[in-house]
Design a protein around this motif. Structure first.
Motif, mmCIF file in Angstrom:
data_model
loop_
_atom_site.group_PDB
_atom_site.id
_atom_site.type_symbol
_atom_site.label_atom_id
_atom_site.label_comp_id
_atom_site.label_asym_id
_atom_site.label_seq_id
_atom_site.Cartn_x
_atom_site.Cartn_y
_atom_site.Cartn_z
ATOM 1 N N GLY A 47 2.853 0.212 7.302
ATOM 2 C CA GLY A 47 3.130 -1.013 6.582
ATOM 3 C C GLY A 47 4.098 -0.825 5.445
ATOM 4 O O GLY A 47 4.566 0.277 5.155
ATOM 5 N N LEU A 48 4.394 -1.932 4.803
ATOM 6 C CA LEU A 48 5.259 -1.970 3.626
ATOM 7 C C LEU A 48 4.552 -2.748 2.533
ATOM 8 O O LEU A 48 3.861 -3.735 2.796
ATOM 9 C CB LEU A 48 6.594 -2.649 3.940
ATOM 10 C CG LEU A 48 7.547 -1.939 4.904
ATOM 11 C CD1 LEU A 48 8.737 -2.838 5.195
ATOM 12 C CD2 LEU A 48 8.021 -0.611 4.318
ATOM 13 N N MET A 91 -3.828 5.016 3.849
ATOM 14 C CA MET A 91 -2.576 5.405 3.193
ATOM 15 C C MET A 91 -2.492 6.925 3.147
ATOM 16 O O MET A 91 -2.443 7.542 2.090
ATOM 17 C CB MET A 91 -2.490 4.817 1.788
ATOM 18 C CG MET A 91 -2.148 3.358 1.733
ATOM 19 S SD MET A 91 -1.764 2.827 0.048
ATOM 20 C CE MET A 91 -1.173 1.176 0.353
ATOM 21 N N ALA A 92 -2.467 7.546 4.332
ATOM 22 C CA ALA A 92 -2.397 9.008 4.401
ATOM 23 C C ALA A 92 -1.062 9.524 3.897
ATOM 24 O O ALA A 92 -0.977 10.580 3.261
ATOM 25 C CB ALA A 92 -2.645 9.472 5.835
ATOM 26 N N VAL A 93 0.001 8.795 4.208
ATOM 27 C CA VAL A 93 1.342 9.117 3.716
ATOM 28 C C VAL A 93 1.878 7.855 3.074
ATOM 29 O O VAL A 93 1.955 6.811 3.722
ATOM 30 C CB VAL A 93 2.274 9.570 4.859
ATOM 31 C CG1 VAL A 93 3.655 9.892 4.318
ATOM 32 C CG2 VAL A 93 1.681 10.777 5.585
ATOM 33 N N ALA A 94 2.242 7.923 1.792
ATOM 34 C CA ALA A 94 2.645 6.716 1.083
ATOM 35 C C ALA A 94 3.711 7.034 0.047
ATOM 36 O O ALA A 94 3.780 8.144 -0.492
ATOM 37 C CB ALA A 94 1.441 6.059 0.408
ATOM 38 N N SER A 95 4.511 6.037 -0.222
ATOM 39 C CA SER A 95 5.536 6.155 -1.250
ATOM 40 C C SER A 95 4.901 6.353 -2.626
ATOM 41 O O SER A 95 3.823 5.817 -2.914
ATOM 42 C CB SER A 95 6.402 4.892 -1.248
ATOM 43 O OG SER A 95 7.232 4.849 -2.393
ATOM 44 N N LYS A 96 5.585 7.095 -3.481
ATOM 45 C CA LYS A 96 5.101 7.295 -4.843
ATOM 46 C C LYS A 96 5.131 6.007 -5.661
ATOM 47 O O LYS A 96 4.525 5.934 -6.732
ATOM 48 C CB LYS A 96 5.935 8.377 -5.537
ATOM 49 C CG LYS A 96 5.766 9.770 -4.943
ATOM 50 C CD LYS A 96 6.593 10.789 -5.694
ATOM 51 C CE LYS A 96 6.424 12.179 -5.100
ATOM 52 N NZ LYS A 96 7.245 13.186 -5.815
ATOM 53 N N LYS A 97 5.826 5.002 -5.149
ATOM 54 C CA LYS A 97 5.894 3.724 -5.856
ATOM 55 C C LYS A 97 4.572 2.959 -5.775
ATOM 56 O O LYS A 97 4.350 2.026 -6.534
ATOM 57 C CB LYS A 97 7.017 2.866 -5.280
ATOM 58 C CG LYS A 97 8.412 3.464 -5.453
ATOM 59 C CD LYS A 97 9.459 2.591 -4.781
ATOM 60 C CE LYS A 97 10.845 3.191 -4.890
ATOM 61 N NZ LYS A 97 11.864 2.352 -4.193
ATOM 62 N N ILE A 98 3.713 3.334 -4.811
ATOM 63 C CA ILE A 98 2.420 2.664 -4.661
ATOM 64 C C ILE A 98 1.434 3.271 -5.644
ATOM 65 O O ILE A 98 1.079 4.456 -5.534
ATOM 66 C CB ILE A 98 1.908 2.775 -3.215
ATOM 67 C CG1 ILE A 98 2.887 2.108 -2.254
ATOM 68 C CG2 ILE A 98 0.531 2.150 -3.089
ATOM 69 C CD1 ILE A 98 2.488 2.201 -0.799
ATOM 70 N N VAL A 99 0.995 2.482 -6.607
ATOM 71 C CA VAL A 99 0.131 3.005 -7.668
ATOM 72 C C VAL A 99 -1.342 2.836 -7.339
ATOM 73 O O VAL A 99 -2.202 3.324 -8.073
ATOM 74 C CB VAL A 99 0.451 2.299 -9.011
ATOM 75 C CG1 VAL A 99 1.878 2.565 -9.421
ATOM 76 C CG2 VAL A 99 0.196 0.795 -8.912
ATOM 77 N N ASP A 100 -1.675 2.154 -6.248
ATOM 78 C CA ASP A 100 -3.074 1.961 -5.866
ATOM 79 C C ASP A 100 -3.724 3.293 -5.519
ATOM 80 O O ASP A 100 -3.069 4.253 -5.112
ATOM 81 C CB ASP A 100 -3.178 1.052 -4.638
ATOM 82 C CG ASP A 100 -2.473 -0.273 -4.838
ATOM 83 O OD1 ASP A 100 -1.267 -0.253 -5.140
ATOM 84 O OD2 ASP A 100 -3.115 -1.316 -4.679
ATOM 85 N N PHE A 114 4.115 2.935 3.893
ATOM 86 C CA PHE A 114 2.962 3.814 3.991
ATOM 87 C C PHE A 114 2.512 3.921 5.444
ATOM 88 O O PHE A 114 2.795 3.053 6.270
ATOM 89 C CB PHE A 114 1.801 3.327 3.105
ATOM 90 C CG PHE A 114 1.307 1.942 3.429
ATOM 91 C CD1 PHE A 114 0.286 1.746 4.354
ATOM 92 C CD2 PHE A 114 1.853 0.833 2.798
ATOM 93 C CE1 PHE A 114 -0.178 0.469 4.652
ATOM 94 C CE2 PHE A 114 1.393 -0.444 3.092
ATOM 95 C CZ PHE A 114 0.380 -0.635 4.016
ATOM 96 N N LEU A 115 1.809 5.023 5.755
ATOM 97 C CA LEU A 115 1.253 5.285 7.082
ATOM 98 C C LEU A 115 -0.181 5.742 6.917
ATOM 99 O O LEU A 115 -0.542 6.374 5.916
ATOM 100 C CB LEU A 115 2.044 6.377 7.806
ATOM 101 C CG LEU A 115 3.522 6.121 8.113
ATOM 102 C CD1 LEU A 115 4.182 7.411 8.603
ATOM 103 C CD2 LEU A 115 3.666 5.035 9.164
#
Length: 257
Positions: free
Chosen positions: A120-121, A158-167, A138-139
């Motif tokens: 997803g995005l 969210m096993a693999v996620a952008s650092k922009k995701i703060v959750d 994220f994946l």
């Protein structure tokens, strides 16, 4: 688990919400896909869910702080696919996102096994009316094992996620039991959900009882250690669902946190 039906669900969630993905997951009493993509296809041949999160503000008209749309369906050979879109608006922060989940199941004697993936995005923490937005991919993955009513699951959406995701991005462990005999007026589901993130654990105890496959009563007791912006350590979340027609459900739940 629930097979061969077309389902349309409209659900009202009266609750306090956090960031987008956190809010999506915390409302899993109506949407287990939010924490485990292996549930794709488990709602029947085809289902559509609309979830609206309201926040009390001291007036007769509460703030609508969270919206979610879930489209879920079965494919051939024990596979399923689902689409989720969500929007969270808290104060002056707007977060939106969407994800796709796919699952595949197979049988090992009397044991059923399902594996799922999601991608997803998220348009992360966008200030309302501001053009400055951050798109973060994220994946994730998850699995389920079922045997004679017993089931266990593990997932990390969210096993693999952008650092922009703060959750928070916890790992979820689930263990439960479904009692659903044919020609019985009473059915129930009891399960425990443990999430682990940064050496912190959340523990949820969930149960849902159905009478005549028409009226559902649920209760969830949750300990909130991971989601720090919650005011209370423990939450008690009751829920009610009613099957209006063969393919239409309505429901409501309340989160006191």
């Amino acid at each position: 688990m629930e097979k061969n039906r077309i389902l349309t669900t409209v659900l009202l969630l009266v609750s306090f919400c956090t960031f987008a993905q956190d809010g999506l997951v915390k409302q899993y009493q109506f949407n287990q896909l939010s924490y485990n993509p292996a549930y794709a296809g488990e709602n029947g041949i085809f289902s559509v869910k609309t979830l609206l999160g309201q926040q009390f503000n001291g007036t007769l008209r509460p703030n609508q702080v969270n919206q979610m749309l879930v489209i879920d369906g079965q494919l051939f050979n024990q596979s399923g696919i689902a689409f989720q879109a969500f929007r969270s608006n808290i104060g002056n922060v707007l977060s939106r996102g969407f994800l796709t989940s796919y699952s595949k199941g197979f049988e090992l004697g009397e044991v059923s096994v399902k594996a799922g993936i999601d991608a997803g995005l998220m348009i992360n923490n966008q200030i309302v009316l501001s053009a400055n937005s951050q798109i973060a991919p994220f994946l994730g993955a998850g699995g389920l094992v079922m045997y004679k009513g017993l089931f266990a699951g593990i997932s990390k959406p969210m096993a693999v996620a952008s650092k922009k995701i703060v959750d928070s991005k916890p790992v979820y462990f689930q263990l439960g039991y479904i009692h659903s005999p044919e020609n019985s007026l009473f059915h129930f589901n009891i399960n425990a959900l443990l999430y682990n993130f940064s050496n912190q654990n959340n523990i949820d105890l969930n149960t849902k009882f159905w009478y005549n496959q028409r009226v559902g009563l649920g209760l969830s007791l949750r300990k909130n250690n991971i989601y720090r912006n919650f005011e209370k350590t423990w939450s008690l979340i009751p829920s009610v669902e009613y099957k209006m027609y063969k393919s239409v459900h309505v429901g409501i739940s309340y989160d006191n946190n």
